[in-house]
Design an enzyme around this catalytic site. Sequence first.
Site, PDB file in Angstrom:
ATOM      1  N   SER A 212       0.828  -1.203   0.000  1.00 40.21           N
ATOM      2  CA  SER A 212       0.000   0.000   0.000  1.00 40.21           C
ATOM      3  C   SER A 212       0.864   1.255   0.000  1.00 40.21           C
ATOM      4  CB  SER A 212      -0.953  -0.033   1.197  1.00 40.21           C
ATOM      5  OG  SER A 212      -1.882   1.021   1.133  1.00 40.21           O
TER       6      SER A 212
ATOM      7  N   ASP B  34      -5.663   2.074  -4.134  1.00 37.56           N
ATOM      8  CA  ASP B  34      -6.925   1.847  -3.422  1.00 37.56           C
ATOM      9  C   ASP B  34      -7.306   3.072  -2.586  1.00 37.56           C
ATOM     10  OD1 ASP B  34      -4.979   1.524  -1.453  1.00 37.56           O
ATOM     11  OD2 ASP B  34      -5.894  -0.243  -0.548  1.00 37.56           O
TER      12      ASP B  34
END
Length: 575
Positions: free
Chosen positions: A146, A307
């Site tokens: 991430s 995301d």
Amino acid sequence: MDYMKEYERWLGNEKLDEESRKELESIKDNKEEIQDRFYQELSFGTAGLRGKLGAGTNRMNSYVVARATNALAKVISSYGEDFKKKGIAIAYDCRICSDEFSKMSALIMASYGIKAYLFDSLRPTPELSFAVRYYGCASGINITASHNPKEYNGYKVYWQEGSQIKDDIADKVLAEINKMDIFDLPSVISEKEALDKGLLVYINKEVDEAYYEKVLSLSMRDDSEVNKDVKIVYTPLNGAGNIAVRTVLDRKGFKNVYVVKEQENPDGTFPTIKYPNPEDTKAFEYSEKLAKEKNADILIATDPDSDRLAVEVVHKGEIISLNGNQTGVLLINYILNSLKDKNLIPKNPAIIKSIVTGDMGTAIAKSFGVEMISVLTGFKNICALPNDWDKTGEKTYVFGYEESIGYNPGVFVRDKDAVSSALLLAEMAGYYKKQGKTLIDVLNELFEQYGYYSENTISVVLEGLEGQQRIARMMKEIRNIYPKQIGNASVSEITDYEKQEKTDLLSNKTEKIDIEKTNAIRFLYDDGCWYTLRPSGTEPKIKLYIYTKAKTMQESKNLLKEIEKTVLDVLYTIE
């Protein structure tokens, strides 16, 4: 774990590759580094694995990833042949070793007779969730860390609904991991054999196109209502969002999209920034320069796996950053107003947020007759509800969000989706631009209508074994030495999520709460302000979330500073 004994076991194992051996030999005189690499196993939980790259049990490397994948394969197989035949979708981002770990994972799955659908190049995380649902897979793997620094990588696991696993599955995978010797794993078939047997399939544009079509279907307004000349600066921060975000914006008619060239192409070393987290305004340095050149209206940055998404707005010549709560309330207001205008607010509508996300969205939702539901942090918990509603029909999912810049406006993905969110933000900016407003104008109107909300998240980073132990002490002791009074406000309610109970201090009554157990605690004061403390699930830090509401923005911000100072002063006394 005896870290020195484990270090010597690794060095003495004939199956250790030469590069890892040299890496470990180079630290033989650095006891602190050996301890950090070997004092524990890199923990596997609902967030999968995440850690620094390198040799050792507490690092991300091919041995740790292979063991986790073998364990996941065993869990999938335990559900029977029909479930196993569903296969698994696998994606990866731009990070160092991501492509290597993803292919290795695919071949391990193929060796168990589990068909692996592997993306042919990096893709956004939401597209992995979509692929799990598209193919009707049993599970999914995404190799990504991430927004962590470049030294990190990670391993996320998804289940058949397309959302990240929860404790029930994570515990089964961990149990299998604990049965395995990291150097004694089954042999793996070759790529050619996997392809020949139909156990490895490379995913290409078919899934991309299906995903883009779904994203575009989320558009809330007719073209005539939106100024498509809105100027957008976009940066994928050298991550996986570049193609997907630009494709959907272009197809929706947004032609004034300017991409930061230095951050356009995938690069796991993140050469322009130390910390590729768009929550940190430093990530916008290059975007802001480009915005001034192009006279932009909004700036959008997606994190490396695309995301999560952050936004800055040009307002009266000044570039203003929106935090995750503010972006969330703007999206809620835009979506609900658009649905209301078309008489499309569904039956039993619900929005879902995390327990550490602010209350302004709740006030807005309520004004539209939409229920707000709070769950534990993480989109695995947010998406668990629409997973259930698919079966029960009890409620209709409208939107999900977290203060940590994660949003999902659709049901075809069961995770955060920065691609869909980027489309709606661009459309929202164009819609209000046609009315002569910026997103800051709209936010100020919402403050006037619903009250002046302020928020801040403070992360106290404490690395290594000592840091981990201090975080544990902080979480334990703050429950007893919390500030009883801050300014003129007194604590009125304590919600202890570890004990799963809420205590009203005015009536001295305690009641159980219907929420999963987690190590977090919330202190509510009688002026409506509150804060929550919890350890991060993915990084070595303790997080403090503070929320205030007042009649003016200045008063709200003053309260924020007062709570921050008071709580941190107490927290730092815990050694």
